[in-house]
Design a protein around this motif. Structure first.
Motif, mmCIF file in Angstrom:
data_model
loop_
_atom_site.group_PDB
_atom_site.id
_atom_site.type_symbol
_atom_site.label_atom_id
_atom_site.label_comp_id
_atom_site.label_asym_id
_atom_site.label_seq_id
_atom_site.Cartn_x
_atom_site.Cartn_y
_atom_site.Cartn_z
ATOM 1 N N GLU A 76 0.937 55.886 57.625
ATOM 2 C CA GLU A 76 -0.031 56.971 57.469
ATOM 3 C C GLU A 76 -1.408 56.102 57.480
ATOM 4 O O GLU A 76 -2.290 56.631 56.846
ATOM 5 C CB GLU A 76 -0.076 57.657 56.126
ATOM 6 C CG GLU A 76 1.069 58.825 56.383
ATOM 7 C CD GLU A 76 0.579 60.107 57.429
ATOM 8 O OE1 GLU A 76 -0.439 60.273 57.734
ATOM 9 O OE2 GLU A 76 1.702 60.748 57.678
ATOM 10 N N SER A 112 3.542 55.130 66.677
ATOM 11 C CA SER A 112 3.763 53.524 66.491
ATOM 12 C C SER A 112 4.641 52.717 67.555
ATOM 13 O O SER A 112 5.722 53.285 68.010
ATOM 14 C CB SER A 112 4.034 53.242 65.107
ATOM 15 O OG SER A 112 3.442 53.679 64.178
ATOM 16 N N LEU A 147 -11.785 52.245 65.633
ATOM 17 C CA LEU A 147 -12.313 51.322 64.638
ATOM 18 C C LEU A 147 -12.893 50.151 65.653
ATOM 19 O O LEU A 147 -12.402 49.183 65.421
ATOM 20 C CB LEU A 147 -11.146 50.554 63.729
ATOM 21 C CG LEU A 147 -11.421 49.971 62.664
ATOM 22 C CD1 LEU A 147 -12.314 50.681 61.747
ATOM 23 C CD2 LEU A 147 -10.404 49.127 62.031
ATOM 24 N N SER A 205 -1.462 49.642 63.941
ATOM 25 C CA SER A 205 -2.693 50.197 63.596
ATOM 26 C C SER A 205 -3.730 50.654 64.907
ATOM 27 O O SER A 205 -4.540 51.609 64.677
ATOM 28 C CB SER A 205 -3.596 49.240 62.827
ATOM 29 O OG SER A 205 -2.605 48.690 61.596
ATOM 30 N N THR A 258 1.238 50.868 53.738
ATOM 31 C CA THR A 258 1.307 50.641 55.289
ATOM 32 C C THR A 258 1.212 51.643 56.288
ATOM 33 O O THR A 258 0.489 51.854 57.354
ATOM 34 C CB THR A 258 2.477 49.727 55.814
ATOM 35 O OG1 THR A 258 2.458 48.614 54.900
ATOM 36 C CG2 THR A 258 2.462 49.434 57.267
ATOM 37 N N ASP A 298 -2.681 51.674 57.649
ATOM 38 C CA ASP A 298 -2.912 50.407 56.859
ATOM 39 C C ASP A 298 -3.868 50.547 56.050
ATOM 40 O O ASP A 298 -4.871 50.978 56.503
ATOM 41 C CB ASP A 298 -2.773 49.309 57.600
ATOM 42 C CG ASP A 298 -2.848 48.016 57.137
ATOM 43 O OD1 ASP A 298 -2.029 47.461 56.456
ATOM 44 O OD2 ASP A 298 -4.085 47.760 57.012
ATOM 45 N N GLN A 300 -11.841 50.197 56.232
ATOM 46 C CA GLN A 300 -12.714 50.104 57.355
ATOM 47 C C GLN A 300 -13.388 51.524 57.950
ATOM 48 O O GLN A 300 -14.425 51.456 58.185
ATOM 49 C CB GLN A 300 -12.223 49.063 58.277
ATOM 50 C CG GLN A 300 -11.968 47.630 57.723
ATOM 51 C CD GLN A 300 -11.403 46.582 58.766
ATOM 52 O OE1 GLN A 300 -12.129 46.318 59.685
ATOM 53 N NE2 GLN A 300 -10.031 46.363 58.529
ATOM 54 N N ALA A 312 8.567 52.156 67.244
ATOM 55 C CA ALA A 312 9.371 51.619 66.393
ATOM 56 C C ALA A 312 8.984 52.216 64.963
ATOM 57 O O ALA A 312 7.956 52.857 64.668
ATOM 58 C CB ALA A 312 8.835 50.144 66.187
HETATM 59 C C1 LIG Z 1 9.191 52.455 56.756
HETATM 60 C C2 LIG Z 1 8.071 53.062 57.694
HETATM 61 C C3 LIG Z 1 8.056 54.201 58.324
HETATM 62 C C4 LIG Z 1 7.134 54.602 59.358
HETATM 63 N N1 LIG Z 1 7.390 55.663 60.061
HETATM 64 C C5 LIG Z 1 6.606 56.056 61.225
HETATM 65 C C6 LIG Z 1 6.612 57.186 61.921
HETATM 66 O O1 LIG Z 1 7.428 58.125 61.373
HETATM 67 N N2 LIG Z 1 6.049 57.272 62.971
HETATM 68 C C7 LIG Z 1 5.196 56.599 63.489
HETATM 69 O O2 LIG Z 1 4.460 56.792 64.453
HETATM 70 N N3 LIG Z 1 4.764 55.447 62.704
HETATM 71 C C8 LIG Z 1 5.682 55.133 61.462
HETATM 72 N N4 LIG Z 1 5.513 53.868 60.908
HETATM 73 C C9 LIG Z 1 4.631 52.751 61.391
HETATM 74 C C10 LIG Z 1 3.159 52.720 60.597
HETATM 75 O O3 LIG Z 1 2.416 53.679 60.628
HETATM 76 C C11 LIG Z 1 2.663 51.235 60.991
HETATM 77 O O4 LIG Z 1 3.630 50.572 60.384
HETATM 78 C C12 LIG Z 1 1.251 51.078 60.722
HETATM 79 O O5 LIG Z 1 0.377 51.895 61.172
HETATM 80 C C13 LIG Z 1 0.963 49.779 60.785
HETATM 81 O O6 LIG Z 1 0.921 49.285 62.013
HETATM 82 P P1 LIG Z 1 2.035 47.863 62.334
HETATM 83 O O7 LIG Z 1 3.097 47.788 61.543
HETATM 84 O O8 LIG Z 1 1.883 47.534 63.628
HETATM 85 O O9 LIG Z 1 0.905 46.622 61.445
HETATM 86 P P2 LIG Z 1 -0.176 46.022 61.926
HETATM 87 O O10 LIG Z 1 -1.186 46.873 62.668
HETATM 88 O O11 LIG Z 1 0.055 44.823 62.885
HETATM 89 O O12 LIG Z 1 -0.894 45.083 60.766
HETATM 90 C C14 LIG Z 1 -0.391 44.175 60.048
HETATM 91 C C15 LIG Z 1 -1.295 43.530 58.914
HETATM 92 O O13 LIG Z 1 -2.651 43.225 59.815
HETATM 93 C C16 LIG Z 1 -3.900 43.927 59.150
HETATM 94 N N5 LIG Z 1 -4.553 44.286 60.150
HETATM 95 C C17 LIG Z 1 -4.469 44.990 61.473
HETATM 96 N N6 LIG Z 1 -5.640 45.343 61.989
HETATM 97 C C18 LIG Z 1 -6.676 44.840 61.270
HETATM 98 C C19 LIG Z 1 -7.948 44.712 61.313
HETATM 99 N N7 LIG Z 1 -8.712 45.617 62.254
HETATM 100 N N8 LIG Z 1 -8.740 44.091 60.460
HETATM 101 C C20 LIG Z 1 -8.138 43.653 59.463
HETATM 102 N N9 LIG Z 1 -6.716 43.552 59.025
HETATM 103 C C21 LIG Z 1 -6.023 44.074 60.275
HETATM 104 C C22 LIG Z 1 -3.179 44.993 58.288
HETATM 105 O O14 LIG Z 1 -4.076 45.102 57.323
HETATM 106 C C23 LIG Z 1 -1.813 44.588 58.058
HETATM 107 O O15 LIG Z 1 -1.800 43.899 56.965
HETATM 108 C C24 LIG Z 1 6.381 53.528 59.940
HETATM 109 C C25 LIG Z 1 6.251 52.451 59.631
HETATM 110 C C26 LIG Z 1 7.247 52.082 58.294
HETATM 111 C C27 LIG Z 1 7.322 50.698 57.718
#
Ligand SMILES: Cc1cc2nc3c(=O)[nH]c(=O)nc-3n(C[C@H](O)[C@H](O)[C@H](O)COP(=O)(O)OP(=O)(O)OC[C@H]3O[C@@H](n4cnc5c(N)ncnc54)[C@H](O)[C@@H]3O)c2cc1C
Length: 663
Positions: free
Chosen positions: A443, A158, A468, A164, A441, A445, A451, A194
């Motif tokens: 593994e 990420s 997707l 995502s 969130t 979201d 979807q 991040a």
């Molecule tokens: C505690 C923690 C540990 C983690 N550990 C790791 C790790 O070790 N390695 C790693 O690589 N990542 C890690 N992650 C990252 C995690 O995999 C991401 O946070 C996750 O994939 C979601 O991405 P994002 O945070 O950018 O959220 P976003 O993708 O920005 O999503 C935010 C919101 O938008 C919605 N959304 C996004 N796209 C769509 C769509 N197409 N249609 C409708 N709704 C949508 C989602 O449902 C969500 O509600 C970690 C995250 C956390 C919080």
């Protein structure tokens, strides 16, 4: 590097008689445990007998640095006892037992979730990526040290800009022909890696995902191993590491950031099982289609999703175990004819909070067993059937979404069901709530995963390339979808028999007729899917804008995925009831099965009524039947939570003063 003379030595837990005594539970609780044990029931039993309570409970009052230290030490102890690495090949210190590794993870989640997730990062994500995306050299060079924790690592996928949407990662992995190296670079602020577990303190190596560029041409997202810290914990040149500090939960996991400034690693550090660079500097891959290649690489995440599904459901079961026991001890208000004040569990409202969720917990246990079986079966198959693999990935995505949703909602309900006591950290629920929250969130979201499920259904698992993309989804709807066929699950023969019996007319009460339940669930799934395909087709025809066309039906997409997963989970439950050999346990499972099915129908009664599947009268009868089932299951409430398999001593809840059952 450590060498292990006997590769299985790490798993020698001693002979069975050395294990501790089984926890004291009622005969019904025991029979229910056996009914839900699945293929790896002995692994669950062994964990319950051998894992000491101090390894399962973190003091909620620890500061963040203390929690990180405790988590690191506890993980090392569990690893030394062979509880974390069974999925690795025997040659590298594992047991080549993928199913068992998912069950080990689930048992770990009965204890502390920081330890569980730290374990998931090291052995599932980091080590898992090396194992499944790497080739022999990577395995021989690194897996032993990963398995023994000699080489702590992280999984840097990420980025701040893209979580995502993994296909749009900005980090670049550029091949330099002059030096035969890969140059890892973070070109923008938003390309910062991040949230990465292990990045803040412990990781010495990272699996970094980025766009592979060879000879000025991009080949999409690939992964490369990059050393990030020296043995003293100092960042290596060109690597900037950050610490996210306190989070909403998982205090023991050191999440942080990574940035790379033209960091060079030898070409062979590229995890090149699905695509790599030859010594002549050419890009090669056995998979020509870049979307298919990307999707195949992401498919290796399937184990992680299966594991998080299991852990999310366990978090819900732990909360239910606490709240249900408390409800049989806590009294409020007097009532005529009652000996003392009324126990919380005797209030219908309270039964309604807990018992349908206990029913759902059982349903998900059976569904989890089924998916772990499937994971193992496919792992053992030499000739991988691509369609079966896609189906597994889709189901893992769906189960991860519904199980973690169940976990989070259930924990909150249980917290409230314990009143003020539920809000005290010493009673166990607040820590679970904090730690499990993020399961929705990471593994994947949950909304995004659902979807993917719908996409799998629309394409019948045939052409699920890309992650997707909306255009692809519309194309499936337009081209391939010629009427919804309810796809088979392992329970199909039983289901067919039950549905047939219902059609012939068994004469019984339909509300308690499992064939009727299945028909209602199938009917909902088929109808939702067919109308979704029609809607997407129409939208695609009337609009040049594929985003708008897809977006206008997104609610429908999510409904289709949920309806599908509800049916898959129900079928797993039905099979579990059929397989139960203890008549008393089978009777209780049968009632729980009714409760699960009717609760789902009640929750969706507006849909069923709008679509003429349920009359207003029948709808009222459904609610009355749920009340009656709650009443009839209430006397066994504690036995039902015992059957869910969380040992009472592991609950870490001061308010549970009376052990329920002593032989
Ligand atoms: C505690 C923690 C540990 C983690 N550990 C790791 C790790 O070790 N390695 C790693 O690589 N990542 C890690 N992650 C990252 C995690 O995999 C991401 O946070 C996750 O994939 C979601 O991405 P994002 O945070 O950018 O959220 P976003 O993708 O920005 O999503 C935010 C919101 O938008 C919605 N959304 C996004 N796209 C769509 C769509 N197409 N249609 C409708 N709704 C949508 C989602 O449902 C969500 O509600 C970690 C995250 C956390 C919080």
């Amino acid at each position: 590097m450590t060498t292990i003379d006997d590769p299985t030595a790490a798993h020698d837990l001693g002979p069975e008689p050395d294990a501790g005594p089984p926890d004291r539970i009622s005969p019904l609780g025991q029979a229910l445990r056996e009914a839900t044990a699945g293929r790896w029931g002995h692994v669950r039993d062994r964990a319950r007998r051998t894992l000491p309570v101090e390894l399962m409970q973190r003091d909620p009052g620890l500061t963040m640095p203390q929690a990180r230290d405790w988590t690191r030490d506890t993980l090392a102890t569990l690893t030394g006892r062979g509880f974390t690495t069974s999925g690795y090949p025997v040659a590298y210190g594992g047991m080549d037992d993928v199913g068992r590794s998912a069950v080990d993870f689930e048992m770990c989640a009965h204890g502390d979730l920081s330890v569980t997730i730290k374990s998931g990062v090291q052995f599932g994500l980091f080590g898992g990526a090396v194992a499944s995306l790497g080739t022999q050299w990577h395995h021989d060079t690194y897996l032993r040290d990963i398995v023994t924790l000699e080489l702590p690592g992280c999984y840097a996928m990420s980025e701040i800009g893209h979580g995502s949407d993994v296909s749009s990662l900005e980090t670049t992995l550029t091949y330099d022909e002059e030096t035969d190296e890969i140059v890892v670079h973070s070109p923008t602020a938003s390309s910062m890696k991040a949230y990465i577990g292990g990045a803040a303190v412990d990781a010495r190596m990272a699996v970094v995902y980025g766009q592979l560029v060879v000879d000025a041409q991009s080949h999409g997202v690939h992964a490369v191993m990059v050393p990030v810290r020296d043995e003293h914990g100092q960042a290596l040149p060109g690597v900037a590491l950050g610490d996210h500090g306190p989070k909403g939960g998982l205090a023991g996991v050191d999440n942080g950031t990574l940035m790379f400034d033209q960091v060079r690693v030898p070409r062979r550090m590229l995890l090149d099982r699905y695509g790599g660079v030859t010594s002549e500097g050419d890009y090669v891959s056995d998979i020509d289609n870049p979307n298919r290649r990307f999707f195949t690489m992401l498919g290796t995440l399937v184990r992680g999703r299966v594991c998080i599904a299991g852990a999310g459901a366990v978090a819900g079961r732990r909360a239910l175990s606490i709240a249900t026991r408390y409800a049989t001890q806590r009294r409020q208000f007097s009532a005529p004819g009652h000996d003392g004040d009324v126990l919380l569990i005797d209030y219908l409202a309270h039964q309604r909070k807990l018992l349908p969720r206990i029913a759902q917990a059982y349903a998900l246990m059976f569904a989890q067993n089924q998916i772990v079986d499937r994971l193992q079966d496919l792992h053992e198959t030499d000739n991988k059937d691509q369609e079966a693999q896609r189906e597994l990935e889709t189901r893992a995505a769906g189960l991860k979404a519904v199980s973690t949703r169940f976990g989070n909602d259930t924990i909150q309900v249980c917290r409230e069901a314990c009143g003020g006591a539920g809000y005290l950290a010493e009673n166990g629920l607040t820590l679970i709530r904090r730690d499990a929250d993020v399961f929705a969130t990471f593994e994947g979201d949950n909304t995004v995963l659902l979807q993917l499920v719908a996409k799998g259904l629309l394409s019948n698992y045939k052409e699920m390339f890309g992650d997707l993309d909306m255009f692809g989804m519309l194309q499936f709807a337009a081209r391939s979808f010629g009427g919804a066929v309810i796809e088979r699950t392992a329970a199909r023969p039983v289901i067919d028999r039950l549905v047939e019996a219902t059609r012939v007319g068994s004469g019984g009460d339909p509300l308690h007729d499992r064939g009727w339940h299945v028909e209602m669930f199938e009917d909902r799934e088929r109808h939702v899917l067919e109308t979704l395909a029609t809607r997407l087709r129409r939208a695609a025809k009337n609009s040049d804008d594929s985003f708008e066309a897809f977006n206008s039906a997104q609610d429908h997409v999510l409904l289709a995925a949920r309806a599908h997963m509800d049916r898959v989970v129900l079928e797993a439950f039905v099979q579990g009831i059929e397989d139960c050999s203890d008549p008393v346990a089978q009777d209780r499972l049968s009632r729980l099965g009714d409760l699960y099915a009717l609760s789902s129908i009640e929750a969706d009664s507006a849909w069923f009524q709008q679509h003429n599947r349920l009359s207003a009268t029948r709808s009222k009868a459904v609610s009355a039947a749920i009340n009656e089932l709650c009443r009839s299951l209430r006397p066994d409430a504690v036995e039902l939570v015992e059957g869910m398999g969380v040992p009472e001593e592991w609950l870490n809840s001061s308010m549970l003063v009376e052990p329920h059952w002593t032989p």
